[in-house]
Design an enzyme around this catalytic site. Structure first.
Site, PDB file in Angstrom:
ATOM      1  N   SER A 131      40.542  17.449  -1.438  1.00  0.00           N
ATOM      2  CA  SER A 131      41.761  18.060  -1.887  1.00  0.00           C
ATOM      3  C   SER A 131      42.068  19.434  -2.076  1.00  0.00           C
ATOM      4  CB  SER A 131      42.161  17.431  -2.976  1.00  0.00           C
ATOM      5  OG  SER A 131      43.513  17.585  -3.633  1.00  0.00           O
ATOM      6  N   TYR A 153      48.733  20.285   1.200  1.00  0.00           N
ATOM      7  CA  TYR A 153      49.967  19.682   1.280  1.00  0.00           C
ATOM      8  C   TYR A 153      51.011  20.840   1.918  1.00  0.00           C
ATOM      9  CZ  TYR A 153      48.357  16.178  -2.336  1.00  0.00           C
ATOM     10  OH  TYR A 153      47.789  15.206  -2.804  1.00  0.00           O
ATOM     11  N   THR A 179      48.593  15.924   3.979  1.00  0.00           N
ATOM     12  CA  THR A 179      49.032  14.596   3.297  1.00  0.00           C
ATOM     13  C   THR A 179      50.490  14.751   2.995  1.00  0.00           C
ATOM     14  OG1 THR A 179      46.930  14.455   2.021  1.00  0.00           O
ATOM     15  CG2 THR A 179      48.749  13.197   1.216  1.00  0.00           C
ATOM     16  N   LYS A 277      47.908  12.292   6.723  1.00  0.00           N
ATOM     17  CA  LYS A 277      47.586  11.090   6.044  1.00  0.00           C
ATOM     18  C   LYS A 277      48.982  10.760   5.161  1.00  0.00           C
ATOM     19  CE  LYS A 277      44.800  10.475   1.727  1.00  0.00           C
ATOM     20  NZ  LYS A 277      45.821  10.524   0.691  1.00  0.00           N
ATOM     21  N   HIS A 301      49.156   6.537  -0.352  1.00  0.00           N
ATOM     22  CA  HIS A 301      48.550   7.363  -1.448  1.00  0.00           C
ATOM     23  C   HIS A 301      47.836   6.505  -2.762  1.00  0.00           C
ATOM     24  CE1 HIS A 301      49.057  11.707  -2.396  1.00  0.00           C
ATOM     25  NE2 HIS A 301      48.326  11.311  -3.364  1.00  0.00           N
ATOM     26  N   GLY A 333      43.293   2.811   0.966  1.00  0.00           N
ATOM     27  CA  GLY A 333      43.952   1.961  -0.098  1.00  0.00           C
ATOM     28  C   GLY A 333      43.561   0.724  -0.263  1.00  0.00           C
ATOM     29  N   ILE A 335      40.058  -0.311  -0.788  1.00  0.00           N
ATOM     30  CA  ILE A 335      38.969  -0.757  -0.377  1.00  0.00           C
ATOM     31  C   ILE A 335      37.884  -0.530  -1.649  1.00  0.00           C
ATOM     32  CG2 ILE A 335      36.808   0.171   1.063  1.00  0.00           C
ATOM     33  CD1 ILE A 335      39.215  -0.538   2.830  1.00  0.00           C
ATOM     34  N   ARG A 336      37.387  -1.875  -1.799  1.00  0.00           N
ATOM     35  CA  ARG A 336      36.569  -2.008  -3.085  1.00  0.00           C
ATOM     36  C   ARG A 336      35.281  -2.668  -2.660  1.00  0.00           C
ATOM     37  NH1 ARG A 336      39.997   0.577  -4.415  1.00  0.00           N
ATOM     38  NH2 ARG A 336      41.540   0.573  -6.011  1.00  0.00           N
TER      39      ARG A 336
HETATM   40  C1  LIG Z   1      43.208  10.182  -9.030  1.00  0.00           C
HETATM   41  C2  LIG Z   1      43.711  10.291  -7.774  1.00  0.00           C
HETATM   42  C3  LIG Z   1      44.062  11.643  -7.146  1.00  0.00           C
HETATM   43  C4  LIG Z   1      44.295  11.574  -5.957  1.00  0.00           C
HETATM   44  N1  LIG Z   1      44.620  12.936  -5.594  1.00  0.00           N
HETATM   45  C5  LIG Z   1      45.075  12.852  -4.033  1.00  0.00           C
HETATM   46  C6  LIG Z   1      44.644  14.393  -3.489  1.00  0.00           C
HETATM   47  O1  LIG Z   1      44.899  15.386  -4.040  1.00  0.00           O
HETATM   48  N2  LIG Z   1      45.290  14.444  -2.023  1.00  0.00           N
HETATM   49  C7  LIG Z   1      45.460  13.354  -1.312  1.00  0.00           C
HETATM   50  O2  LIG Z   1      45.689  13.399  -0.208  1.00  0.00           O
HETATM   51  N3  LIG Z   1      45.430  12.222  -1.957  1.00  0.00           N
HETATM   52  C8  LIG Z   1      45.027  11.806  -3.369  1.00  0.00           C
HETATM   53  N4  LIG Z   1      45.088  10.808  -3.740  1.00  0.00           N
HETATM   54  C9  LIG Z   1      44.995   9.342  -2.742  1.00  0.00           C
HETATM   55  C10 LIG Z   1      43.611   9.320  -2.229  1.00  0.00           C
HETATM   56  O3  LIG Z   1      43.264  10.125  -1.210  1.00  0.00           O
HETATM   57  C11 LIG Z   1      43.798   7.753  -1.395  1.00  0.00           C
HETATM   58  O4  LIG Z   1      44.702   7.959  -0.668  1.00  0.00           O
HETATM   59  C12 LIG Z   1      43.634   6.701  -2.540  1.00  0.00           C
HETATM   60  O5  LIG Z   1      42.919   6.766  -3.548  1.00  0.00           O
HETATM   61  C13 LIG Z   1      43.343   5.344  -1.635  1.00  0.00           C
HETATM   62  O6  LIG Z   1      43.492   4.163  -2.434  1.00  0.00           O
HETATM   63  P1  LIG Z   1      42.268   3.834  -3.223  1.00  0.00           P
HETATM   64  O7  LIG Z   1      42.238   4.669  -4.481  1.00  0.00           O
HETATM   65  O8  LIG Z   1      42.482   2.220  -3.724  1.00  0.00           O
HETATM   66  O9  LIG Z   1      40.972   3.931  -2.511  1.00  0.00           O
HETATM   67  C14 LIG Z   1      44.469  10.436  -4.908  1.00  0.00           C
HETATM   68  C15 LIG Z   1      44.393   9.196  -5.622  1.00  0.00           C
HETATM   69  C16 LIG Z   1      44.005   9.161  -7.032  1.00  0.00           C
HETATM   70  C17 LIG Z   1      43.687   7.717  -7.498  1.00  0.00           C
END
Ligand SMILES: Cc1cc2nc3c(=O)[nH]c(=O)nc-3n(C[C@H](O)[C@H](O)[C@H](O)COP(=O)(O)O)c2cc1C
Length: 413
Positions: A131, A153, A179, A277, A301, A333, A335-336
């Site tokens: 990120s 971004y 993103t 994304k 996200h 999104g 995935i566990r």
């Molecule tokens: C704490 C946190 C911070 C995140 N920060 C970013 C980020 O900086 N850039 C980005 O593209 N997505 C960010 N995301 C989204 C993740 O890249 C991803 O899309 C998302 O976590 C996927 O879902 P999951 O947590 O259920 O696997 C963030 C998600 C979380 C939980």
């Protein structure tokens, strides 16, 4: 002969059981759910709360998980393949399995932050997404894992975006992720974690009660001689001071949203493998394709943006129908477990990206915890393929799943 092979299988099973018992007694965890529980016990409440995140009622946050539960699988009983191949490739990067690290800002989770994640991803042969709000410099992360995609971004003026991309190119990033799915929703019905504005002594004192309850986490930091910071070292040019997270966030908030022409410009400037994304609709998938994207991630996200958006796995099939033969499609999104990955692949994704799963592993046990999460997913993918009778992920298709009526929203196109 028969006896020997049964005996050796029994010995193997005993060895596995012992290894398993040893591992359980140590830091190894058997599922992402266990990693999450350990992360919850170890992290200060506000840090754990920042990882859970979510938005408004949390409907999308919950749906990202619930949608996977709604999908069943159709196992076979005999004739399973003795070996299963799950290697793949996304944006020109070969991967040992169809799982990538999704970019997240992981300030305060662990002192090694994204370096630990990158090392774990390299050790397991998977791609690292970094990120622009990460806590470790891009150059060090690419050193730890040359298969790194840098995420940006649409933030700041064009010169500053070109500067960030030039920095990523010079560091050797193998791809760019832009993103787009963020609309600055900040409220949660369960309340938001308090993120400190700074790490001045008074602020630190205010957080003492919360942190004192989490001595293992605190010790991990104290051993490194540092306190968690909120600097974002990849937002400015190399050598410039790191801006504070909130300053960088302010720049992003103040930037008019990108048009598709802007995204085409960004792609042109980058000139290499390029992922958009945050796609949730087939018409936008087509626009990303027209803007020259190499790949898209079907994503909301992680449920942190507009609440009420459907889980990515629900909209994936329609997007695959419309652009699947023209662009690489990954999804993230919810995935566990390995079976979630298999379900996404069966519905047409080339790979998935994970967010919270590896953050919990990182919190629980640093680099080894992230490796553990990747191993749990790998084993889960393998057993699901075995159960479904697949020798390669290329053989997976919707016929391997039980898809309930109404699983996906009505088609848009
Ligand atoms: C704490 C946190 C911070 C995140 N920060 C970013 C980020 O900086 N850039 C980005 O593209 N997505 C960010 N995301 C989204 C993740 O890249 C991803 O899309 C998302 O976590 C996927 O879902 P999951 O947590 O259920 O696997 C963030 C998600 C979380 C939980």
């Amino acid at each position: 002969m028969w006896h020997r092979s049964v005996e050796s299988a029994a010995a193997e099973a005993r060895r596995t059981a012992n290894t398993y018992a040893d591992a359980v007694a140590n830091a190894w965890f058997e599922s992402v759910a266990v990693a999450q529980r350990r992360a919850k016990r170890k992290l200060p409440k506000s840090v754990y709360g920042a990882l859970i995140a979510g938005a408004e009622r949390g409907v999308t946050l919950d749906d990202n998980l619930a949608a996977f539960d709604e999908l069943g699988v159709r196992p076979i009983t005999a004739g399973q393949p003795p070996e299963r191949d799950m290697a793949t490739e996304v944006m020109g990067q070969p991967m040992s399995m169809p799982v990538m690290i999704s970019p997240t800002g992981v300030q305060a989770v662990h002192p090694d932050g994204e370096l630990a994640v990158a090392r774990a991803a390299a050790a397991r042969g998977v791609v690292m997404g970094l990120s622009s709000f990460a806590s470790k410099p891009l150059e060090a992360v690419v050193d730890a894992n040359p298969q790194t995609f840098f995420q940006i971004y649409w933030a700041g003026d064009r010169d500053s975006m070109v500067m960030r991309m030039d920095r990523a190119k010079a560091a050797g990033a193998g791809g760019l992720i832009v993103t787009l799915d963020w609309s600055f929703v900040h409220s949660r019905d369960w309340g938001s974690p308090k993120i400190p504005q700074d790490m001045k002594p008074l602020t630190v004192l205010k957080h003492v009660p919360e942190v004192a309850m989490r001595p293992v986490w605190l010790l991990e930091w104290l051993r490194t001689g540092q306190l968690p910071g909120l600097g974002v070292p990849n937002f400015n040019a190399l050598g410039e001071p790191d801006p504070h997270f909130f300053d960088a966030y302010g720049v992003w908030m103040g930037t008019p949203p990108a048009t598709w022409a802007d995204i085409a410009w960004l792609r042109e400037q980058w000139g290499g493998p390029f992922m958009v994304k945050g796609i949730g609709r087939p018409d936008e998938a087509r626009r990303a394709l027209d803007a020259g994207a190499t790949a898209i991630s079907v994503s909301n996200h992680g449920g942190n943006n507009l609440d009420g958006a459907p889980a990515p796995i629900r909209v994936l099939p329609e997007i695959v129908d419309v652009v699947g033969d023209q662009i690489e499609i990954v999804m993230d999104g919810g995935i566990r477990r390995g079976s979630d990955v298999v379900k996404a692949l069966a519905l047409g994704a080339k790979a998935v990206m994970i967010g919270r799963a590896y953050l919990w592993g990182l919190a629980a046990n640093g680099q080894a915890g992230v490796e553990n999460v990747l191993d749990v997913l790998r084993m889960g993918i393998d057993s699901t393929m075995l159960g479904l009778g697949k020798s390669s992920i290329k053989e997976l298709g919707p016929g391997d799943l039980v898809i309930p009526d109404g699983f996906s929203p009505p088609a848009m196109a």
